[in-house]
Design a protein around this motif. Structure first.
Motif, PDB file in Angstrom:
ATOM      1  N   SER A 149       0.806  -1.219   0.000  1.00 45.30           N
ATOM      2  CA  SER A 149       0.000   0.000   0.000  1.00 45.30           C
ATOM      3  C   SER A 149       0.846   1.278   0.000  1.00 45.30           C
ATOM      4  O   SER A 149       0.299   2.370  -0.108  1.00 45.30           O
ATOM      5  CB  SER A 149      -0.938   0.008   1.216  1.00 45.30           C
ATOM      6  N   ARG A 180      -0.194  -6.391   3.184  1.00 41.93           N
ATOM      7  CA  ARG A 180      -1.385  -5.578   2.893  1.00 41.93           C
ATOM      8  C   ARG A 180      -1.729  -5.617   1.398  1.00 41.93           C
ATOM      9  O   ARG A 180      -2.196  -4.621   0.818  1.00 41.93           O
ATOM     10  CB  ARG A 180      -1.195  -4.129   3.368  1.00 41.93           C
ATOM     11  N   GLU A 182      -4.083  -7.005  -0.018  1.00 44.08           N
ATOM     12  CA  GLU A 182      -5.515  -6.906  -0.291  1.00 44.08           C
ATOM     13  C   GLU A 182      -5.969  -5.472  -0.521  1.00 44.08           C
ATOM     14  O   GLU A 182      -7.061  -5.231  -1.057  1.00 44.08           O
ATOM     15  CB  GLU A 182      -6.313  -7.517   0.873  1.00 44.08           C
ATOM     16  N   THR A 183      -5.131  -4.491  -0.155  1.00 41.06           N
ATOM     17  CA  THR A 183      -5.522  -3.086  -0.278  1.00 41.06           C
ATOM     18  C   THR A 183      -5.219  -2.509  -1.653  1.00 41.06           C
ATOM     19  O   THR A 183      -5.671  -1.404  -1.961  1.00 41.06           O
ATOM     20  CB  THR A 183      -4.803  -2.230   0.782  1.00 41.06           C
ATOM     21  N   THR A 187      -2.804  -6.919  -6.951  1.00 38.36           N
ATOM     22  CA  THR A 187      -1.518  -7.353  -6.387  1.00 38.36           C
ATOM     23  C   THR A 187      -1.382  -8.861  -6.383  1.00 38.36           C
ATOM     24  O   THR A 187      -0.360  -9.416  -6.818  1.00 38.36           O
ATOM     25  CB  THR A 187      -1.342  -6.811  -4.959  1.00 38.36           C
ATOM     26  N   PHE A 188      -2.399  -9.571  -5.890  1.00 32.57           N
ATOM     27  CA  PHE A 188      -2.315 -11.034  -5.841  1.00 32.57           C
ATOM     28  C   PHE A 188      -2.237 -11.626  -7.240  1.00 32.57           C
ATOM     29  O   PHE A 188      -1.519 -12.609  -7.475  1.00 32.57           O
ATOM     30  CB  PHE A 188      -3.517 -11.613  -5.085  1.00 32.57           C
ATOM     31  N   ALA A 203      -2.242 -10.819   3.404  1.00 33.37           N
ATOM     32  CA  ALA A 203      -3.378  -9.948   3.691  1.00 33.37           C
ATOM     33  C   ALA A 203      -3.646  -9.946   5.188  1.00 33.37           C
ATOM     34  O   ALA A 203      -3.416 -10.953   5.872  1.00 33.37           O
ATOM     35  CB  ALA A 203      -4.621 -10.419   2.936  1.00 33.37           C
ATOM     36  N   ARG A 205      -6.042 -10.167   8.222  1.00 33.75           N
ATOM     37  CA  ARG A 205      -7.355 -10.758   8.480  1.00 33.75           C
ATOM     38  C   ARG A 205      -7.804 -10.420   9.902  1.00 33.75           C
ATOM     39  O   ARG A 205      -7.042 -10.597  10.853  1.00 33.75           O
ATOM     40  CB  ARG A 205      -7.301 -12.273   8.297  1.00 33.75           C
ATOM     41  N   ASP A 244      -8.026  -0.324   7.359  1.00 38.96           N
ATOM     42  CA  ASP A 244      -8.556  -1.642   7.713  1.00 38.96           C
ATOM     43  C   ASP A 244      -9.903  -1.524   8.407  1.00 38.96           C
ATOM     44  O   ASP A 244     -10.830  -2.298   8.123  1.00 38.96           O
ATOM     45  CB  ASP A 244      -7.573  -2.380   8.633  1.00 38.96           C
ATOM     46  N   ASN A 247     -12.471  -0.955   5.874  1.00 40.29           N
ATOM     47  CA  ASN A 247     -12.708  -2.159   5.073  1.00 40.29           C
ATOM     48  C   ASN A 247     -13.481  -3.212   5.845  1.00 40.29           C
ATOM     49  O   ASN A 247     -14.205  -4.024   5.252  1.00 40.29           O
ATOM     50  CB  ASN A 247     -11.369  -2.734   4.596  1.00 40.29           C
ATOM     51  N   SER A 314      -0.229 -15.936   0.723  1.00 38.34           N
ATOM     52  CA  SER A 314      -0.633 -16.581  -0.524  1.00 38.34           C
ATOM     53  C   SER A 314       0.503 -16.547  -1.553  1.00 38.34           C
ATOM     54  O   SER A 314       1.143 -15.495  -1.726  1.00 38.34           O
ATOM     55  CB  SER A 314      -1.865 -15.878  -1.082  1.00 38.34           C
TER      56      SER A 314
END
Length: 335
Positions: A149, A180, A182-183, A187-188, A203, A205, A244, A247, A314
């Motif tokens: 991020s 981070r 997931e932000t 990206t993944f 990410a 959680r 976060d 989100n 991941s």
């Protein structure tokens, strides 16, 4: 760390000097002019290239939990940054989460701390917290965290910027984890295309919320009520925490930012309560690290909830395979 452009231009010559010193130090270790010392147990370093939070503590906890589940005896080595009397807020957080299942060695000399632990009990794996720049201690694996991020393109070295080392230092890492992830959309997917390289994503959680001053039980978002909440923290990257919260769907009506590792005083608590009252907050929300710096303070009038988190790495199977291969190589080397 963000300075105005004019101030950065004044600090830039100092960054050149700093960068030269950092490169020279790394080169001397690579050439053997400065010697690394090795512990008997395997050592996995978790670190980053920047000042400010990238998720090192959650990663250390995640690794410790995985190795403990595999029956390994784990030790954590830490400098105890901004702490005293052999502990710090991050160490106390890790101790709370790991509940006596891990041995801790704290001090500037991580080798000496590790040797003390090895003389007291069997250790299979040491996790070297914030160890990427701690070249004095030999390691079997270097995990480098990069905050997805906060792009580092065009970033300066200290003191003009956030970089502790040049970006070229990434070449020393065995594994690169973009925290981070997931932000940042895509990206993944981008990491999946780099499957031939040791690049992973993680990410944050949310596990739940713990009531400050209460027991260890976790409550869900529904159980803590609809708010609105007043959020506060003292972190290296406070924006990530507030993002976060949004989100996760919490209604945040106000926020306060304190310096990283900040030890709260009574006047700070009073200031937070006044701000919360002005914004109409029904409860407070903060981080596990901040909770350690609030111990002994009276915040009972209004509920204070602590966000309890962990990581999702991941692809996890590939990540675990690399860890297992490293341990197998280390075991054969000492056999």
């Amino acid at each position: 760390m963000s300075f105005p452009r004019l101030l950065r231009s004044f600090l830039w010559p100092l960054s050149l000097v700093y960068g030269g010193a950092v490169r020279a130090r790394v080169w001397m270790y690579q050439k053997g002019w400065l010697k690394q010392r090795r512990l008997e147990a395997a050592v996995i370093s978790v670190g980053n290239l920047t000042v400010g939070g990238t998720g090192k503590t959650p990663m250390v906890i995640w690794l410790a939990e995985k190795f403990l589940a595999d029956g390994k005896r784990v030790g954590i080595l830490s400098r105890g940054y901004r702490g005293s009397n052999g502990t710090s807020d991050e160490i106390e957080l890790m101790k709370f989460r790991l509940q006596g299942r891990v041995a801790f060695g704290v001090g500037k000399d991580r080798f000496a701390a590790g040797k003390r632990l090895e003389s007291q009990q069997p250790i299979d794996i040491f996790l070297l917290d914030d160890g990427f720049q701690h070249l004095q201690l030999a390691r079997d694996l270097d995990i480098l965290l990069m905050d997805a991020s906060r792009p580092m393109q065009g970033e300066f070295l200290l003191p003009a910027g956030r970089l502790r080392e040049p970006l070229s230092a990434m070449s020393r890492a065995n594994l690169v984890v973009f925290s981070r992830a997931e932000t940042v959309p895509g990206t993944f997917e981008a990491i999946d295309k780099l499957s031939r390289f040791p690049v992973f994503g993680s990410a944050t959680r949310l596990l739940g919320f713990r009531r400050f001053g209460g027991d260890f039980s976790l409550q869900s978002k529904e159980q803590i009520g609809v708010g609105p909440f007043f959020a506060f923290c003292g972190l290296g990257n406070p924006d990530a925490f507030f993002r976060d919260l949004r989100n996760w769907g919490l209604a945040i009506c106000g926020q306060a930012i304190f310096p990283d590792h900040y030890r709260y005083r009574e006047r700070d608590i009073l200031r937070i309560k006044q701000a919360a009252k002005q914004t109409g907050a029904n409860a407070f929300v903060t981080t596990e690290k901040d909770a350690q710096n609030l111990l002994g303070r009276n915040v009972e009038e209004t509920p204070l909830y602590i966000c309890v988190i962990d990581l999702v790495v991941s692809p996890e199977a590939d990540f675990r395979n690399i860890l297992d291969e490293m341990l197998a190589v280390r075991t054969r080397a000492v056999a």
